[in-house]
Design an enzyme around this catalytic site. Structure first.
Site: not given
Ligand code: PGA
Length: 245
Positions: A9, A11, A93, A95, A163, A169, A208
């Site tokens: 992803n 983003k 997601h 976010e 997640e 992140g 992560s």
């Molecule tokens: P990350 O994000 O691997 O940077 O922690 C995962 C995600 O949001 O899908």
């Protein structure tokens, strides 16, 4: 054992030059048995699909609107993603749930849109740190699974992604026991909502994931793959994760 699904992803990262990373992923896959996908920003979906045509790497969107078309300035429909060459779409997601107020019902409507357009949805769920510390992780996650999955999913290709919001992140990851506990609960909820069809959908872990922890996470019980954010931006890191699949 079913092939793992490992999806990057990107983003809101990546200009045209970043397609070199996508090409490097495709050329570095080697003999991986995993299904592999990359979800760039909407501006790159069509160019990435062209760049990766003829390779096994699937291209996906990061969100879509539920409607087919209309007066929705700035939005992209599932049909538009499919038309641009996408095969996958990430939905719900954290976010988007947190930043845009997306509810389970809205996510379910988007999942229906993805199926309508022939896209394979990746539906994200996960608890916040406050919810985990309050002992509510399993209740929150299973509630999101139940609310975000339309009945139309039965018999269709899709995946779930667990997640934990606090692991995205941050460099923090749950213990393997915590991942296995949530994935088992998600599996039970999937079967309860969708019947036998719920027994087959892969449950990805995200938050992560990096080359150094991927093999252990991917070999945990009921972990059917990974959704990777930051470590999917560089081909070398993403290929390192795939080496663990
Ligand atoms: P990350 O994000 O691997 O940077 O922690 C995962 C995600 O949001 O899908």
């Amino acid at each position: 054992m079913a092939a793992k699904l490992v999806v990057g992803n990107w983003k809101m990262n990546g200009l045209g030059a970043a397609l070199d990373e996508a090409r490097a992923v495709a050329s570095g896959l080697g003999a991986t048995s995993a299904r592999v996908g990359l979800c760039p920003p909407a501006t790159l979906v069509e160019r990435m699909a062209r760049a990766l045509a003829g390779t096994p790497v699937l291209v996906g969107g990061q969100d879509c609107r539920a409607e087919v078309s209309g007066a929705f300035t700035g939005d992209v429909s599932a049909e538009m993603l499919a038309d641009a060459g996408a095969a996958l779409v990430i939905l719900g997601h954290s976010e988007r749930r947190a930043g845009y107020g997306e509810t389970d019902a809205l996510v379910a409507a988007k999942v229906e849109a993805a199926l309508r357009a022939g896209l394979e949805p990746i539906v994200c769920v996960g608890e916040t740190l406050a919810e985990r510390e309050a002992g509510r992780a399993l209740a929150v996650v299973t509630g999101q699974v139940r609310g975000s999955l339309p009945a139309a999913l039965a018999g269709r290709a899709f995946s779930l992604a667990y997640e934990p919001v606090w692991a995205i992140g941050t460099g923090l990851t749950p213990t393997i026991a915590q991942i296995e506990e949530v994935h088992a609960a998600v599996r039970a909820e999937l079967v309860s909502v969708l019947g036998p069809a719920g027994a087959r959908a892969p449950i990805l872990y995200g938050g992560s994931v990096k080359p150094s922890n991927a093999a252990e996470i991917l070999s945990a019980a009921e972990v059917g793959g990974a959704l990777v954010g930051g470590a999917s931006l560089k081909a070398q890191d993403f290929l390192g994760i795939l080496a663990g699949a």
